[in-house]
Design an enzyme around this catalytic site. Structure first.
Site, PDB file in Angstrom:
ATOM      1  N   ASN A   1      -1.893  -0.063   7.249  1.00 36.68           N
ATOM      2  CA  ASN A   1      -1.339  -1.395   7.547  1.00 36.68           C
ATOM      3  C   ASN A   1      -0.480  -1.983   6.427  1.00 36.68           C
ATOM      4  O   ASN A   1      -0.305  -3.193   6.335  1.00 36.68           O
ATOM      5  CB  ASN A   1      -2.450  -2.358   7.999  1.00 36.68           C
ATOM      6  CG  ASN A   1      -3.512  -2.576   6.952  1.00 36.68           C
ATOM      7  OD1 ASN A   1      -3.435  -2.029   5.860  1.00 36.68           O
ATOM      8  ND2 ASN A   1      -4.504  -3.389   7.278  1.00 36.68           N
TER       9      ASN A   1
ATOM     10  N   TYR B   1     -12.045  -3.029  -3.726  1.00 37.95           N
ATOM     11  CA  TYR B   1     -12.641  -3.123  -2.381  1.00 37.95           C
ATOM     12  C   TYR B   1     -14.170  -3.104  -2.428  1.00 37.95           C
ATOM     13  O   TYR B   1     -14.804  -2.675  -1.457  1.00 37.95           O
ATOM     14  CB  TYR B   1     -12.124  -1.964  -1.518  1.00 37.95           C
ATOM     15  CG  TYR B   1     -10.728  -2.197  -0.947  1.00 37.95           C
ATOM     16  CD1 TYR B   1     -10.439  -3.326  -0.177  1.00 37.95           C
ATOM     17  CD2 TYR B   1      -9.708  -1.278  -1.137  1.00 37.95           C
ATOM     18  CE1 TYR B   1      -9.167  -3.540   0.362  1.00 37.95           C
ATOM     19  CE2 TYR B   1      -8.430  -1.481  -0.598  1.00 37.95           C
ATOM     20  CZ  TYR B   1      -8.174  -2.610   0.146  1.00 37.95           C
ATOM     21  OH  TYR B   1      -6.922  -2.829   0.697  1.00 37.95           O
TER      22      TYR B   1
ATOM     23  N   LYS C   1       0.838  -1.199   0.000  1.00 36.48           N
ATOM     24  CA  LYS C   1       0.000   0.000   0.000  1.00 36.48           C
ATOM     25  C   LYS C   1       0.885   1.266   0.000  1.00 36.48           C
ATOM     26  O   LYS C   1       2.102   1.177   0.236  1.00 36.48           O
ATOM     27  CB  LYS C   1      -0.926  -0.053   1.224  1.00 36.48           C
ATOM     28  CG  LYS C   1      -1.875  -1.268   1.198  1.00 36.48           C
ATOM     29  CD  LYS C   1      -2.801  -1.292   2.409  1.00 36.48           C
ATOM     30  CE  LYS C   1      -3.760  -2.471   2.343  1.00 36.48           C
ATOM     31  NZ  LYS C   1      -4.731  -2.470   3.455  1.00 36.48           N
TER      32      LYS C   1
ATOM     33  N   GLU D   1      -8.751 -10.656  -8.164  1.00 39.45           N
ATOM     34  CA  GLU D   1      -7.849  -9.513  -7.979  1.00 39.45           C
ATOM     35  C   GLU D   1      -6.715  -9.539  -9.006  1.00 39.45           C
ATOM     36  O   GLU D   1      -6.328  -8.496  -9.529  1.00 39.45           O
ATOM     37  CB  GLU D   1      -7.303  -9.516  -6.539  1.00 39.45           C
ATOM     38  CG  GLU D   1      -8.388  -9.192  -5.523  1.00 39.45           C
ATOM     39  CD  GLU D   1      -7.975  -9.439  -4.070  1.00 39.45           C
ATOM     40  OE1 GLU D   1      -6.822  -9.845  -3.820  1.00 39.45           O
ATOM     41  OE2 GLU D   1      -8.823  -9.231  -3.191  1.00 39.45           O
TER      42      GLU D   1
ATOM     43  N   HIS E   1      -1.646  -5.578   1.440  1.00 39.25           N
ATOM     44  CA  HIS E   1      -2.897  -6.301   1.218  1.00 39.25           C
ATOM     45  C   HIS E   1      -2.567  -7.707   0.757  1.00 39.25           C
ATOM     46  O   HIS E   1      -1.608  -7.908   0.011  1.00 39.25           O
ATOM     47  CB  HIS E   1      -3.727  -5.610   0.121  1.00 39.25           C
ATOM     48  CG  HIS E   1      -4.735  -6.533  -0.499  1.00 39.25           C
ATOM     49  ND1 HIS E   1      -5.960  -6.781   0.072  1.00 39.25           N
ATOM     50  CD2 HIS E   1      -4.686  -7.312  -1.616  1.00 39.25           C
ATOM     51  CE1 HIS E   1      -6.624  -7.657  -0.677  1.00 39.25           C
ATOM     52  NE2 HIS E   1      -5.866  -7.987  -1.707  1.00 39.25           N
TER      53      HIS E   1
ATOM     54  N   ARG F   1      -1.563 -14.620   3.937  1.00 43.75           N
ATOM     55  CA  ARG F   1      -2.288 -13.881   4.991  1.00 43.75           C
ATOM     56  C   ARG F   1      -1.570 -14.028   6.347  1.00 43.75           C
ATOM     57  O   ARG F   1      -1.506 -13.077   7.126  1.00 43.75           O
ATOM     58  CB  ARG F   1      -3.724 -14.404   5.121  1.00 43.75           C
ATOM     59  CG  ARG F   1      -4.572 -14.178   3.881  1.00 43.75           C
ATOM     60  CD  ARG F   1      -5.158 -12.802   3.806  1.00 43.75           C
ATOM     61  NE  ARG F   1      -6.215 -12.570   4.774  1.00 43.75           N
ATOM     62  CZ  ARG F   1      -6.983 -11.494   4.795  1.00 43.75           C
ATOM     63  NH1 ARG F   1      -6.819 -10.534   3.885  1.00 43.75           N
ATOM     64  NH2 ARG F   1      -7.914 -11.335   5.696  1.00 43.75           N
TER      65      ARG F   1
ATOM     66  N   PHE G   1     -15.424   3.163   7.126  1.00 44.58           N
ATOM     67  CA  PHE G   1     -14.044   3.532   6.796  1.00 44.58           C
ATOM     68  C   PHE G   1     -13.774   3.516   5.288  1.00 44.58           C
ATOM     69  O   PHE G   1     -12.668   3.843   4.850  1.00 44.58           O
ATOM     70  CB  PHE G   1     -13.055   2.601   7.515  1.00 44.58           C
ATOM     71  CG  PHE G   1     -13.221   1.131   7.213  1.00 44.58           C
ATOM     72  CD1 PHE G   1     -12.675   0.570   6.065  1.00 44.58           C
ATOM     73  CD2 PHE G   1     -13.926   0.312   8.080  1.00 44.58           C
ATOM     74  CE1 PHE G   1     -12.824  -0.776   5.784  1.00 44.58           C
ATOM     75  CE2 PHE G   1     -14.087  -1.046   7.809  1.00 44.58           C
ATOM     76  CZ  PHE G   1     -13.534  -1.590   6.657  1.00 44.58           C
TER      77      PHE G   1
ATOM     78  N   ARG H   1       2.890  -7.007   9.243  1.00 47.20           N
ATOM     79  CA  ARG H   1       2.234  -5.916   9.987  1.00 47.20           C
ATOM     80  C   ARG H   1       2.705  -5.874  11.443  1.00 47.20           C
ATOM     81  O   ARG H   1       2.853  -4.795  12.022  1.00 47.20           O
ATOM     82  CB  ARG H   1       0.720  -6.082   9.910  1.00 47.20           C
ATOM     83  CG  ARG H   1       0.151  -5.791   8.515  1.00 47.20           C
ATOM     84  CD  ARG H   1      -1.285  -6.223   8.425  1.00 47.20           C
ATOM     85  NE  ARG H   1      -1.890  -5.909   7.134  1.00 47.20           N
ATOM     86  CZ  ARG H   1      -2.946  -6.553   6.645  1.00 47.20           C
ATOM     87  NH1 ARG H   1      -3.506  -7.543   7.328  1.00 47.20           N
ATOM     88  NH2 ARG H   1      -3.454  -6.211   5.474  1.00 47.20           N
TER      89      ARG H   1
HETATM   90  P1  RTP Z   1      -6.709  -6.079   2.990  1.00 47.74           P
HETATM   91  O1  RTP Z   1      -7.912  -6.389   2.126  1.00 47.74           O
HETATM   92  O2  RTP Z   1      -6.183  -4.683   2.791  1.00 47.74           O
HETATM   93  O3  RTP Z   1      -5.658  -7.146   2.899  1.00 47.74           O
HETATM   94  O4  RTP Z   1      -7.201  -6.119   4.468  1.00 47.74           O
HETATM   95  P2  RTP Z   1      -7.997  -7.241   5.225  1.00 47.74           P
HETATM   96  O5  RTP Z   1      -8.563  -8.255   4.284  1.00 47.74           O
HETATM   97  O6  RTP Z   1      -7.085  -7.733   6.288  1.00 47.74           O
HETATM   98  O7  RTP Z   1      -9.153  -6.382   5.877  1.00 47.74           O
HETATM   99  P3  RTP Z   1     -10.530  -5.854   5.284  1.00 47.74           P
HETATM  100  O8  RTP Z   1     -11.553  -6.071   6.313  1.00 47.74           O
HETATM  101  O9  RTP Z   1     -10.757  -6.391   3.889  1.00 47.74           O
HETATM  102  O10 RTP Z   1     -10.250  -4.295   5.201  1.00 47.74           O
HETATM  103  C1  RTP Z   1      -9.552  -3.743   4.127  1.00 47.74           C
HETATM  104  C2  RTP Z   1      -8.678  -2.630   4.621  1.00 47.74           C
HETATM  105  O11 RTP Z   1      -9.496  -1.575   5.099  1.00 47.74           O
HETATM  106  C3  RTP Z   1      -8.811  -0.889   6.135  1.00 47.74           C
HETATM  107  N1  RTP Z   1      -9.628  -0.911   7.338  1.00 47.74           N
HETATM  108  N2  RTP Z   1      -9.759   0.133   8.095  1.00 47.74           N
HETATM  109  N3  RTP Z   1     -10.512   1.917  10.125  1.00 47.74           N
HETATM  110  C4  RTP Z   1     -10.942   0.665  10.173  1.00 47.74           C
HETATM  111  O12 RTP Z   1     -11.641   0.244  11.067  1.00 47.74           O
HETATM  112  C5  RTP Z   1     -10.560  -0.223   9.106  1.00 47.74           C
HETATM  113  N4  RTP Z   1     -10.921  -1.482   8.975  1.00 47.74           N
HETATM  114  C6  RTP Z   1     -10.326  -1.926   7.835  1.00 47.74           C
HETATM  115  C7  RTP Z   1      -7.507  -1.594   6.379  1.00 47.74           C
HETATM  116  O13 RTP Z   1      -6.486  -0.938   5.610  1.00 47.74           O
HETATM  117  C8  RTP Z   1      -7.769  -2.976   5.798  1.00 47.74           C
HETATM  118  O14 RTP Z   1      -6.574  -3.617   5.416  1.00 47.74           O
END
Ligand code: RTP
Length: 151
Positions: free
Chosen positions: A115, A52, A12, A129, A118, A88, A60, A105
Site C-alpha cells: 500500500n 511496527y 514504502k 516514529e 505509511h 492519514r 501478517f 492509496r
Molecule cells: P501504516 O502503519 O503502514 O501506515 O498502516 P496502517 O496504520 O494504515 O495499518 P496498520 O494496521 O498499522 O498495518 C500496518 C501495515 O501492515 C500491512 N497490513 N497487511 N495483510 C494484511 O491483512 C495486512 N494488514 C495490514 C499494511 O502494509 C499496513 O499498512
C-alpha cells in the site's frame, strides 16, 4: 491541533520502486505542508520491528517486515495544521480498495500488503516514529523562515 504539528510519512519499498516519490511529495507540498526532514534508507528487520512493534503477533507481521526491508524507503517529516489526521486522510484507508479516489492509496495501489506509504496514526506515535527514524533530530522550521520567500 497545532500549526507546528508534525507527522512521520514513509514511502514504502513498492512506492519507491514504482517511482511515486515525487508525486507523493508533491501532494503534501501542494496541500501546504512543510517538509522538515527527508532521507532514503535501506532499513533492517530489527529497525522495522521497532517501528511496527504494536503489530507483533499479527499473522501478517513477518510478511510486513520482509516487504518493508525488501528495498529502500523514503522517510519524511511533514509539518503543519492537523498534519497527523490530514496526512492519514491524504493516504487513504489501510486497504487500498477501501481508499477513496483522490487519496494516495486510492489512486495508486490495490493490495493491503503493497500500500505504498505509511502515515502516523496519532500525534504521540508521530513523535515516537520521528525519534526512531531521525534520532539526530530534524530542523526547527518556523514561519520566520518564510523570509526566504517573502520580504
Ligand atoms: P501504516 O502503519 O503502514 O501506515 O498502516 P496502517 O496504520 O494504515 O495499518 P496498520 O494496521 O498499522 O498495518 C500496518 C501495515 O501492515 C500491512 N497490513 N497487511 N495483510 C494484511 O491483512 C495486512 N494488514 C495490514 C499494511 O502494509 C499496513 O499498512
Amino acid at each position: 491541533m497545532s500549526v507546528q504539528e508534525r507527522t512521520y510519512i514513509m514511502i514504502k519499498p513498492d512506492g519507491v520502486q514504482r517511482n511515486l516519490v515525487g508525486k507523493i511529495i508533491a501532494r503534501f507540498e501542494e496541500r501546504g505542508y512543510k517538509l522538515i526532514a527527508l532521507k532514503m534508507v535501506q532499513s533492517t528487520p530489527e529497525h522495522l520491528e521497532k517501528h511496527y512493534a504494536d503489530l507483533k503477533g499479527k499473522p501478517f507481521f513477518p510478511g510486513l517486515i520482509k516487504y518493508m526491508a525488501s528495498g529502500p524507503v523514503v522517510c519524511m517529516v511533514w509539518q503543519g495544521l492537523d498534519a497527523v489526521k490530514t496526512g492519514r486522510v491524504m493516504l487513504g484507508a489501510t486497504n487500498p480498495l477501501q481508499s477513496p479516489i483522490g487519496s494516495i492509496r486510492g489512486d495508486y495501489c490495490l493490495a493491503v500488503g503493497r500500500n505504498i506509504c505509511h502515515g502516523s496514526d496519532s500525534v504521540e506515535s508521530a513523535e515516537k516514529e520521528i525519534a526512531l527514524w531521525f534520532p539526530d533530530g530534524v530542523v526547527q522550521y518556523t514561519s520566520a523562515m518564510e523570509s526566504w520567500i517573502f520580504e
